[in-house]
Motif scaffolding. Structure first.
Motif, PDB file in Angstrom:
ATOM      1  N   HIS A 195       0.829  -1.210   0.000  1.00 57.19           N
ATOM      2  CA  HIS A 195       0.000   0.000   0.000  1.00 57.19           C
ATOM      3  C   HIS A 195       0.860   1.257   0.000  1.00 57.19           C
ATOM      4  CE1 HIS A 195      -3.613  -2.278   0.233  1.00 57.19           C
ATOM      5  NE2 HIS A 195      -3.426  -2.708   1.470  1.00 57.19           N
ATOM      6  N   SER A 196       1.939   1.230   0.762  1.00 48.03           N
ATOM      7  CA  SER A 196       2.841   2.372   0.820  1.00 48.03           C
ATOM      8  C   SER A 196       3.469   2.644  -0.546  1.00 48.03           C
ATOM      9  CB  SER A 196       3.932   2.106   1.860  1.00 48.03           C
ATOM     10  OG  SER A 196       4.803   3.198   1.965  1.00 48.03           O
ATOM     11  N   ALA A 197       3.892   1.580  -1.223  1.00 48.73           N
ATOM     12  CA  ALA A 197       4.514   1.738  -2.546  1.00 48.73           C
ATOM     13  C   ALA A 197       3.511   2.232  -3.580  1.00 48.73           C
ATOM     14  CB  ALA A 197       5.127   0.416  -2.992  1.00 48.73           C
ATOM     15  N   LYS A 198       2.264   1.762  -3.480  1.00 44.00           N
ATOM     16  CA  LYS A 198       1.234   2.205  -4.433  1.00 44.00           C
ATOM     17  C   LYS A 198       0.807   3.644  -4.162  1.00 44.00           C
ATOM     18  CE  LYS A 198      -0.714  -2.251  -5.711  1.00 44.00           C
ATOM     19  NZ  LYS A 198      -1.783  -3.216  -5.512  1.00 44.00           N
ATOM     20  N   ALA A 199       0.791   4.029  -2.886  1.00 47.71           N
ATOM     21  CA  ALA A 199       0.340   5.369  -2.515  1.00 47.71           C
ATOM     22  C   ALA A 199       1.344   6.451  -2.920  1.00 47.71           C
ATOM     23  CB  ALA A 199       0.085   5.440  -1.011  1.00 47.71           C
ATOM     24  N   ASP A 200       2.622   6.127  -2.829  1.00 44.55           N
ATOM     25  CA  ASP A 200       3.660   7.103  -3.154  1.00 44.55           C
ATOM     26  C   ASP A 200       4.824   6.372  -3.805  1.00 44.55           C
ATOM     27  OD1 ASP A 200       5.614   8.990  -3.348  1.00 44.55           O
ATOM     28  OD2 ASP A 200       5.528   9.642  -1.269  1.00 44.55           O
ATOM     29  N   GLY A 201       4.856   6.398  -5.116  1.00 45.64           N
ATOM     30  CA  GLY A 201       5.877   5.652  -5.857  1.00 45.64           C
ATOM     31  C   GLY A 201       7.169   6.400  -6.070  1.00 45.64           C
ATOM     32  N   TYR A 235      10.995   0.543   0.086  1.00 43.51           N
ATOM     33  CA  TYR A 235       9.957   0.636   1.117  1.00 43.51           C
ATOM     34  C   TYR A 235      10.240  -0.460   2.136  1.00 43.51           C
ATOM     35  CZ  TYR A 235       7.767   3.436  -2.465  1.00 43.51           C
ATOM     36  OH  TYR A 235       7.526   4.406  -3.414  1.00 43.51           O
ATOM     37  N   ILE A 236      10.540  -0.040   3.364  1.00 42.23           N
ATOM     38  CA  ILE A 236      10.935  -1.016   4.379  1.00 42.23           C
ATOM     39  C   ILE A 236      10.301  -0.653   5.723  1.00 42.23           C
ATOM     40  CG2 ILE A 236      13.150  -1.633   3.306  1.00 42.23           C
ATOM     41  CD1 ILE A 236      14.355   0.263   5.569  1.00 42.23           C
ATOM     42  N   PHE A 237      10.442  -1.561   6.670  1.00 36.34           N
ATOM     43  CA  PHE A 237      10.034  -1.310   8.043  1.00 36.34           C
ATOM     44  C   PHE A 237      11.258  -0.906   8.868  1.00 36.34           C
ATOM     45  CE2 PHE A 237       6.740  -4.332   6.664  1.00 36.34           C
ATOM     46  CZ  PHE A 237       5.600  -3.680   7.119  1.00 36.34           C
ATOM     47  N   THR A 238      10.991  -0.195   9.970  1.00 36.03           N
ATOM     48  CA  THR A 238      12.029   0.044  10.968  1.00 36.03           C
ATOM     49  C   THR A 238      11.515  -0.459  12.312  1.00 36.03           C
ATOM     50  OG1 THR A 238      11.217   2.276  11.464  1.00 36.03           O
ATOM     51  CG2 THR A 238      12.987   2.079   9.822  1.00 36.03           C
ATOM     52  N   LYS A 239      12.426  -1.015  13.090  1.00 37.18           N
ATOM     53  CA  LYS A 239      12.112  -1.527  14.425  1.00 37.18           C
ATOM     54  C   LYS A 239      13.117  -0.919  15.393  1.00 37.18           C
ATOM     55  CE  LYS A 239      12.932  -5.852  15.861  1.00 37.18           C
ATOM     56  NZ  LYS A 239      12.963  -7.294  15.834  1.00 37.18           N
ATOM     57  N   GLY A 272      21.248   3.334   2.582  1.00 39.70           N
ATOM     58  CA  GLY A 272      21.771   4.677   2.816  1.00 39.70           C
ATOM     59  C   GLY A 272      22.038   5.448   1.544  1.00 39.70           C
ATOM     60  N   ASN A 273      22.058   4.755   0.419  1.00 39.50           N
ATOM     61  CA  ASN A 273      22.289   5.390  -0.882  1.00 39.50           C
ATOM     62  C   ASN A 273      21.015   5.483  -1.725  1.00 39.50           C
ATOM     63  OD1 ASN A 273      25.372   5.837  -1.315  1.00 39.50           O
ATOM     64  ND2 ASN A 273      25.170   3.897  -0.231  1.00 39.50           N
ATOM     65  N   LEU A 274      19.885   5.165  -1.124  1.00 39.59           N
ATOM     66  CA  LEU A 274      18.606   5.203  -1.831  1.00 39.59           C
ATOM     67  C   LEU A 274      17.634   6.119  -1.099  1.00 39.59           C
ATOM     68  CD1 LEU A 274      18.115   1.378  -2.551  1.00 39.59           C
ATOM     69  CD2 LEU A 274      18.971   3.127  -4.132  1.00 39.59           C
ATOM     70  N   ARG A 275      16.586   6.517  -1.801  1.00 37.48           N
ATOM     71  CA  ARG A 275      15.482   7.256  -1.162  1.00 37.48           C
ATOM     72  C   ARG A 275      14.533   6.206  -0.590  1.00 37.48           C
ATOM     73  NH1 ARG A 275      12.751   9.681  -5.530  1.00 37.48           N
ATOM     74  NH2 ARG A 275      13.826   8.098  -6.729  1.00 37.48           N
ATOM     75  N   VAL A 276      14.416   6.195   0.730  1.00 36.06           N
ATOM     76  CA  VAL A 276      13.727   5.096   1.416  1.00 36.06           C
ATOM     77  C   VAL A 276      12.500   5.603   2.171  1.00 36.06           C
ATOM     78  CG1 VAL A 276      13.981   3.250   3.125  1.00 36.06           C
ATOM     79  CG2 VAL A 276      15.932   3.895   1.685  1.00 36.06           C
ATOM     80  N   SER A 277      11.389   4.914   1.958  1.00 35.52           N
ATOM     81  CA  SER A 277      10.183   5.138   2.744  1.00 35.52           C
ATOM     82  C   SER A 277      10.179   4.121   3.883  1.00 35.52           C
ATOM     83  CB  SER A 277       8.940   4.957   1.869  1.00 35.52           C
ATOM     84  OG  SER A 277       7.773   4.957   2.656  1.00 35.52           O
ATOM     85  N   GLU A 278      10.067   4.611   5.107  1.00 28.97           N
ATOM     86  CA  GLU A 278      10.141   3.729   6.271  1.00 28.97           C
ATOM     87  C   GLU A 278       8.808   3.694   7.008  1.00 28.97           C
ATOM     88  OE1 GLU A 278      13.366   5.286   8.582  1.00 28.97           O
ATOM     89  OE2 GLU A 278      14.893   4.437   7.241  1.00 28.97           O
ATOM     90  N   ILE A 279       8.393   2.498   7.402  1.00 26.73           N
ATOM     91  CA  ILE A 279       7.209   2.315   8.229  1.00 26.73           C
ATOM     92  C   ILE A 279       7.679   1.771   9.573  1.00 26.73           C
ATOM     93  CG2 ILE A 279       5.038   1.057   8.517  1.00 26.73           C
ATOM     94  CD1 ILE A 279       4.893   0.790   5.464  1.00 26.73           C
TER      95      ILE A 279
END
Length: 195
Positions: free
Chosen positions: A112-118, A123-127, A165-172
């Motif tokens: 959903h995150s990838a479809k909402a904002d491509g 697109y990864i999680f953080t813990k 670290g070398n990419l534009r990353v969306s984190e959940i």
């Protein structure tokens, strides 16, 4: 998008190939594949050359992506970039076979995150503020950047976190009650705790 089950690790601490272990009467590799397939993704298994014969017996050669030995890499990055080079226009949804308890609803969050904002490369999680790179979506354009860096000797480290670290990353951020779904299993003792 193509689902990639990462099975090519050395499994040194486990002492046996993790992807071929059984949990709930299912191979770990197949359990991960089933989760990705439930997202309506075609799935392939990333393996190293020593695993090819055994895995082809379970899944067929067409389902395998064997590590590209021309890449001077090891670890999950080798599997990810080998998968990219053999499907270079496909975005990849990577899932390590040893993230045994992962739930499909969490994978759906990434979709959903990838479809909402491509606009992101990954697109990864953080813990606890730490990136979880072995369960994530990697866009083909981002992977092309990493291949370019590798070819130009600009990839000074070969860890997935360095790549991110070398990419534009969306984190959940993973919610506290979902932490245990992200555990990866590296030893027989760890498996016994969930059996």
């Amino acid at each position: 998008m193509l689902g990639i089950v990462l099975c090519g690790g050395q499994s040194l601490r486990m002492g046996t190939d993790k992807g071929l272990l059984n949990h709930d009467d299912k191979l770990w590799a197949q359990a991960a594949a089933d989760k990705l397939e439930s997202l309506d993704l075609p799935v392939k298994f990333s393996v190293n050359p020593l695993q090819q014969l055994t895995y082809s017996g379970y899944f067929g050669n067409q389902q395998l992506i064997v590590d590209n030995t021309s890449l001077d890499l090891r670890g999950p990055l080798l599997g990810a970039l080998s998968a990219h080079l053999s499907n270079n226009e496909e975005d990849l949804f990577l899932l390590a076979c040893d993230i045994l308890l992962m739930e499909t609803r969490l994978l759906e969050k990434l979709i959903h995150s990838a479809k909402a904002d491509g606009t992101f490369d990954a697109y990864i999680f953080t813990k606890d503020g730490q990136q979880e790179p072995l369960c994530g979506i990697y866009k083909s354009e981002g992977l092309k950047k990493i291949i370019f860096m590798l070819q130009n000797n600009a990839l000074t480290k070969h860890s997935m976190k360095y790549v991110l670290g070398n990419l534009r990353v969306s984190e959940i951020a993973v919610e506290d009650h979902d932490y245990h779904y992200f555990g990866n299993f590296n030893s027989q003792e760890e498996i016994k705790r969930v059996s």
